[in-house]
Design an enzyme around this catalytic site. Structure first.
Site, short mmCIF file in Angstrom:
data_model
loop_
_atom_site.label_atom_id
_atom_site.label_comp_id
_atom_site.label_asym_id
_atom_site.label_seq_id
_atom_site.Cartn_x
_atom_site.Cartn_y
_atom_site.Cartn_z
N SER A 42 0.84 -1.19 0.00
CA SER A 42 0.00 0.00 0.00
C SER A 42 0.89 1.25 0.00
CB SER A 42 -0.96 -0.04 1.19
OG SER A 42 -1.99 0.91 1.05
N ASP A 203 -5.22 -2.85 -3.44
CA ASP A 203 -4.36 -2.68 -2.26
C ASP A 203 -3.81 -3.99 -1.73
OD1 ASP A 203 -3.44 -2.00 0.47
OD2 ASP A 203 -4.36 -0.08 0.00
#
Length: 383
Positions: A42, A203
């Site tokens: 991320s 993500d």
């Protein structure tokens, strides 16, 4: 002994990682990059590629990263004009009711400014050079495939490193590009997923239960984990009296579970395995076919609640997003928690950097022991 670093996700919270790295760089100002295996997820993936492709002298590299986060703004991450926000939100709402075959993915926010910033700031050729010159063993970027549900570590590294598959976790050798970073940082529903080869990826924290494992598989024998959660440091406070949860509160807990709790669980699991291995005699391990060794892991996480810091700077978010996260009550903890992931405000990020630097100083003795531990020649445990 190969030293690895795990840079977890958390949106704007990742500024904390830069403060910790700054503290380490001040302890060893003349060192080259001490982390030969770097794994990011991320927003941590952004820090990971910046570290891997930056200046050979660690201190100079981290200074550049600190400048980037200290001057960051919402406008450099996502389009924040009211018209842009409403356009994206209505697009999401329309897709809920009308199917559009072959349409591009939609999300609440348009993060094209982030792509432009990373194009200017990250040198992927320098990452390849660092690997070719032996200054870096491997760089891994985690993302989740939305079709297969597989959590995939895209990695670039030494020639002897091989791809792997363990259930829903896998590692894929590739030449890393900007799309891999954008996919890893695509917070579910907030930023659009990215098409890589034949699948859309989002993500890297999604369905990620073994944060440390990719670094071990890429050759790390000891790992520094920089988290963005104060779960282990700060007690839980319960409201009096409890009210009915809002939509923003529910989403905040979903995000916290993805970005914060799974990393804490993985660290606890590794420490438990380390302890069990210490209790089992070496000959019994050999008889059982356990080709394992305790992994030296050092965790540095915030010593203060990031939510409390975020609450001071919520006015740095666009009004539409402040209302969306439930920030009408400025002191509502879960509103600040949800806001902290998108609060790319220089005041907030600078305070997180300061907190990270302070925490690194508090861990100075542990950091020194971590870097100067001697290898014992035993094989490394893998998750």
């Amino acid at each position: 002994m190969e030293t690895g670093i795990i840079l977890s996700g958390g949106g704007a919270r990742a500024a904390y990682q830069v403060g910790v790295l700054r503290g380490i760089s001040d302890m060893y100002p003349d060192w080259e990059n001490p982390f030969r295996v770097i794994v990011g997820t991320s927003a941590g993936a952004i820090n990971a590629v910046a570290m891997a492709g930056g200046h050979p002298i660690f201190r100079h590299n981290i200074s550049h990263l600190e400048s980037l986060w200290s001057e960051i703004s919402v406008e450099r991450i996502y389009k924040s004009q009211t018209l842009d926000l409403f356009r994206n939100m209505t697009g999401v709402a329309r897709r809920l009711f009308v199917a559009q075959k072959g349409a591009s993915p939609v999300a609440l926010l348009n993060n094209s400014p982030l792509r432009k910033m990373l194009e200017d700031e990250v040198d992927f050729d320098a990452i390849s050079s660092a690997i070719d010159e032996g200054r870096l063993s491997a760089l891994g970027i985690n993302a989740c495939g939305y079709s297969t549900g597989q959590n995939l570590c895209f990695f670039q590294g030494r020639d002897d490193l091989k791809s792997w598959t363990v259930g829903q976790r896998a590692g894929s050798r590739t030449r890393l590009k900007l799309d891999h970073v954008m996919a890893s940082a695509a917070i579910p529903t907030v930023f659009p997923p990215v098409l890589i080869n034949r699948e859309y990826f989002g993500d890297g924290v999604t369905r990620q239960m073994a944060h440390i494992s990719p670094a071990l598989r890429l050759g790390a024998e000891r790992v520094l984990v920089i988290g963005v959660s104060a779960n282990s440091m700060c007690p839980v406070e319960r409201p009096e009296p409890p009210g009915s949860p809002t939509f923003a509160q529910v989403i905040a807990q979903v995000f916290n579970g993805m970005f914060l709790d799974t990393l804490d669980y993985d660290i606890d699991r590794l420490r438990l395995i380390n302890r069990l291995l210490e209790l089992i005699p070496a000959d019994r391990q050999q008889e059982a076919g356990l080709d394992l060794k305790p992994v030296n892991v050092l965790e540095i996480s915030p010593s203060h609640q990031i939510n409390d810091i975020a609450a001071k700077y919520i006015d740095g978010m666009p009004l539409v997003l402040r209302n969306l996260v439930g920030a009408t009550d400025r002191h509502h903890g879960t509103a600040a928690s949800l806001a902290s992931y998108l609060l790319f405000d220089p005041r907030f990020c600078r305070e997180l950097i300061t907190l990270g630097y302070h925490d690194a100083q508090q861990h100075a003795n542990q950091i020194n022991r971590f870097f100067h531990e001697q290898p014992d020649g035993q094989p490394t445990a893998e998750g």
